[in-house]
Each structure stands twice: as C-alpha cells, then as structure tokens.
Scaffold this active site. Structure first.
Site, PDB file in Angstrom:
ATOM      1  N   LYS A 150       0.799  -1.109  -0.012  1.00 46.95           N
ATOM      2  CA  LYS A 150       0.000   0.595   0.193  1.00 46.95           C
ATOM      3  C   LYS A 150       1.507   0.967  -0.246  1.00 46.95           C
ATOM      4  CE  LYS A 150      -3.728  -2.779   0.644  1.00 46.95           C
ATOM      5  NZ  LYS A 150      -4.826  -2.721  -0.096  1.00 46.95           N
ATOM      6  N   HIS A 155      -6.882 -13.515  -7.041  1.00 49.92           N
ATOM      7  CA  HIS A 155      -7.884 -12.298  -6.469  1.00 49.92           C
ATOM      8  C   HIS A 155      -9.329 -12.583  -6.828  1.00 49.92           C
ATOM      9  CE1 HIS A 155      -9.758  -8.216  -4.523  1.00 49.92           C
ATOM     10  NE2 HIS A 155      -8.915  -9.165  -3.803  1.00 49.92           N
TER      11      HIS A 155
END
Length: 466
Positions: free
Chosen positions: A166, A285
């Site tokens: 992130k 994902h």
C-alpha cells in the site's frame, strides 16, 4: 409434423420430474428461488431447469429433431426455505452432454447465463453446484496445488504470510520494490500487487516486475528462504496477460497473479495452463465477487465461484477472514474453504454445502485470509484456517509504527508463536492473547504492534464482509 402442437406450454409438464433418480454424471445445482406472486414453486423450479437447458418459451418444431429427454435439465426436488416466506430451494439436474469439456465459461453460460432475468421469478440465487468427477476430470485445475507449492517454497507446518503493498495506487516502481523488499526481508513469505495494480501511467508493469524481482533476489540471498511477490498479470487482452506472465518467468520469479472474475474464466484458464507448463504459481484475487455474491436472495454464492476457480485453475484464492464476524458465517466460510482444499467434502447444510463433492485428483487451492487483520488476530486465524492457508496483513504490516520491516517481523514472530503453542497442545481459542503477550516480551517489534492495535481487537467488521 407428427405430434407437433404449437403454443405456449407449462414448463412443469416437461421439466418438473420429482421421480427422477440423479445420475453420477449429472451436474446438480441448488437454486434459491423466489417466485413472483401467484407462480407455484413447481412451475418456477421447472422454468429454471428449462431456461438453463433446452427450453424456450414456446413449442418449436425442431424439438422433434432431437431427444429432449436426453438433453433437458430436470427440476427433481423442491423444498421451502426455513424462516423465509415464498422462498424455495429448487434442485436441478443437468445431463453432462450439455457442457463443453474443460470450459468453466460454457458451464456458467448454460447454468446462469439466461435464467436470472426471467419474469416469473422475483429473485434467483445459485447456492451450490455438484461437479461430477466425469466433468472435473476434463479440467487441469490449479497449476500446482498445495503440496507442490510447499515443496517449491520449502515451507511446511505453518500458514504462509503475505502483505499487499500500500498505497495501492500512486507509488513509483522503485519505491514499490523497496516496500516489497522490506516486507519479505522482515519475515513474510510473499508480498502482493493490489488487484487494481495493472499497468498505469505512474507505474508500468515492466518496471514493477523488474524492481520486485530485484527485491525478491536480495531478500532471498539475505534470509536463505524462498520469497515471492504476486506480480499481477491481469491485462486488457489475453495476449498481453500471457506476455506479462512470460516476462515474469524470464525473471525467474515464483508466482504471478490474476483477477479471475474481472479477467474472465477464459483468460484465467489460459493463464493457469501457462503457469503449469512453466512452473509458475498462480495467485487469484476475487475482485468483483461481491457484485455477484453479496445479496442473500439473488446472484451466485461464493462457494460456487470458488469451485469454478478450482476447476479453472489457481493456487491461492481470497476467501474472507471470518475473524470478528458472526459464528454462522464462520461455518459457511469454512465450508467453502474445505471445498477449495480437500479432495472429498460431505454434504452438510449447516455449512451451506448442498451436495457431497468428490474432486478425485484435482489439486487443492490455498485459501487467503485478508482484509483488516493484525497481530491480535493471529491465534484465531491459525486456529480457524490451519496450516494450509495464506494470511495477508496489508495495513497490519505497513501500518506498524516502526515501518514495514518491523511490521513483517511482528507478524512472523506472532505466527511462529501461535504455531508453536498449538503444537504444544495449548488451546489458541482460549489462550491466544496470552500467547501473543508472551511472545511480545522478547520481540520489541511485536510489542509495538500489539500496543498500536490493542484498541481494535475483535471489535470491527472485517473489510472483506461477504
């Protein structure tokens, strides 16, 4: 034509067959049906069977050119849903010949392609599918599976640890690679591209792949462990996706990644075949899953999407966290976690499993727990998911007050402490907090993590809510 009678017909005359004995080769589906007022459940169930197989709204003379009895879907059982007015579970059996071998795309086009917009139904949800071995054997499945992955990584007897880098958008490739290095150097097994990191103007895919490969090699040399970064190969075309996977292979990294719902099953299966042929692990994902699975009465339950992924191919898939959620959801989540990992799963309605599923020799998939978890959750996660899982701490690593590497150290120490305590026979469900406290006495990194997140222990809704 002999015996041809034009006109609109009742579906239930042809497609509702309560006496039908299902065959071992049938694909079985459990639909949650909410019929429009005035539509009997048998008619609604038969309509689902018809519209997702051979039926159309009127009699057509070309019906006479085939054996409908051989090819039609059959609604063979209907039961009311406990506690829900005018909701029913309709069980439908499909003959195997309705489906193309090795194509999840075709299976879904047939079973859920058309019927969900049907006027006679207020809502429709596909709750479960029974995939017969005769069909699952036509799929390659996961490129490697759980055991081969452990052997490739040389990591046994514990869950694997990951972290999503992130901020997910906006970092330059070099800074991204640096964060990657710090995490895996600190003790994580993997770092991860966020699902929406593809190839944007601020960081093109090739730059990211190069810097992440450098991070992996440096961390491997320093720790003596095998490391990986899920390089997201998802792209606008299948050709571009394969090009990115080829580049990853040329760099010698162990794993790539794909968003299987936005990328599509056809692309995903192509990538899975490439990964097996070239020794790459494949991390999956599930971006967009909640669009399909979140509504309780309409859409497709995630356990069906999970089964489809095991057929299409992937070595890891995100599966929610369970922690901090309701007990009931825990059982449902563990139900599809078992469907991902095990070879044989018994029917168990309390866990949402409508059919006994036999995967025979199809390799298993590692479930990935991620979304709002941190060190205090480690005992619960170890207890719930067991060794065959990947635990991913994004903010729970990068949010450490001393930065990324100490955040990774804290997670690794917490995990090793939990695994050791469990192996010594301690009850993590009861003594988990104590295990973490003991470990933090000799690990300042863990102590700092415990301090910063102690306020929110178990009292938040997981971000990955189903």
């Amino acid at each position: 034509g002999v015996g041809f009678k034009a006109g609109v017909k009742d579906y239930k005359l042809t497609y509702y067959t309560p006496d039908y004995e299902t065959l071992a080769t049938d694909i079985l589906a459990a639909f949650r049906v909410x019929p429009q007022p005035g539509v009997p459940p048998e008619e609604a169930g038969a309509a689902v069977a018809a519209e997702s197989s051979t039926g159309t709204w009127t009699t057509v003379w070309t019906d006479g050119l085939t054996s409908l009895d051989r090819y039609k879907g059959r609604c063979y059982h209907i039961e009311p849903v406990a506690g829900e007015e005018s909701q029913f579970i309709a069980y439908v059996a499909y003959p195997l010949d309705l489906f193309e071998e090795g194509s999840v795309t075709n299976m879904f086009t047939s079973i859920v392609g058309n019927v969900f917009g049907f006027k006679a139904l207020r809502a429709l949800r596909l709750e479960d599918l029974r995939i017969p071995p005769a069909y699952s054997k036509t799929f390659q499945g996961p490129p490697h599976g759980i055991q081969v992955e452990r052997d490739k990584l040389n990591k046994y007897g514990r869950p694997l640890l990951g972290c999503t880098i992130k901020p997910k958008l906006g970092l330059l490739a070099k800074n991204y690679g640096r964060a990657d290095y710090e995490c895996i150097r600190g003790g994580l097994d993997f770092t991860k591209d966020d699902e929406n990191v593809n190839s944007q103007p601020f960081m093109r895919w090739r730059d990211r792949f190069l810097f992440c490969a450098e991070a992996i090699y440096k961390a491997q040399a320093e720790t003596g462990e095998i490391k990986g970064h899920y390089l997201n190969a998802t792209a606008g075309t299948c050709e571009e996706m394969i090009k990115r996977a080829v580049f990853a292979r040329e760099l010698g990294v162990p794993i790539v990644m794909h968003d299987y719902l936005t990328g599509g099953f056809t692309a995903n299966t192509s990538l899975a075949h490439y990964c097996r042929d070239n020794g790459l692990l494949l991390h999956i994902h599930r971006a967009m899953h909640a669009v399909i699975d979140r509504q309780k009465n309409h859409g497709i339950h995630f356990r069906v999407l999970a089964k489809a992924l095991r057929m299409s191919g992937g070595d890891h898939i995100h599966a929610g966290t369970v922690v901090g959620k309701l007990e009931g959801e825990r059982e449902i989540t563990l139900g599809f976690v078992d469907l991902l990992r095990d070879d044989f799963i018994e029917k168990d309605r309390s866990r949402g499993i409508y059919f006994t599923q036999d995967w025979v020799s199809l390799p298993g998939v590692l479930p990935v727990a991620s979304g709002g978890i941190h060190v205090w959750h480690m005992p619960a996660l170890t207890e719930i998911f067991g060794d065959d899982s990947v635990l991913q701490f994004g903010g729970g690593t990068l949010g450490h007050p001393w930065x990324n590497a100490p955040g990774a150290v804290a997670n690794r120490v917490a995990l090793e402490a939990c695994v050791q305590a469990r192996n010594e026979g301690r009850d993590l469900a009861r003594e988990g907090n104590e295990v973490i406290r003991e470990a933090s006495k000799w690990s300042p990194e863990l102590a700092a993590a415990c301090e910063i997140w102690k306020e929110i222990i178990f009292e938040f809704e997981a971000m990955d809510a189903l």
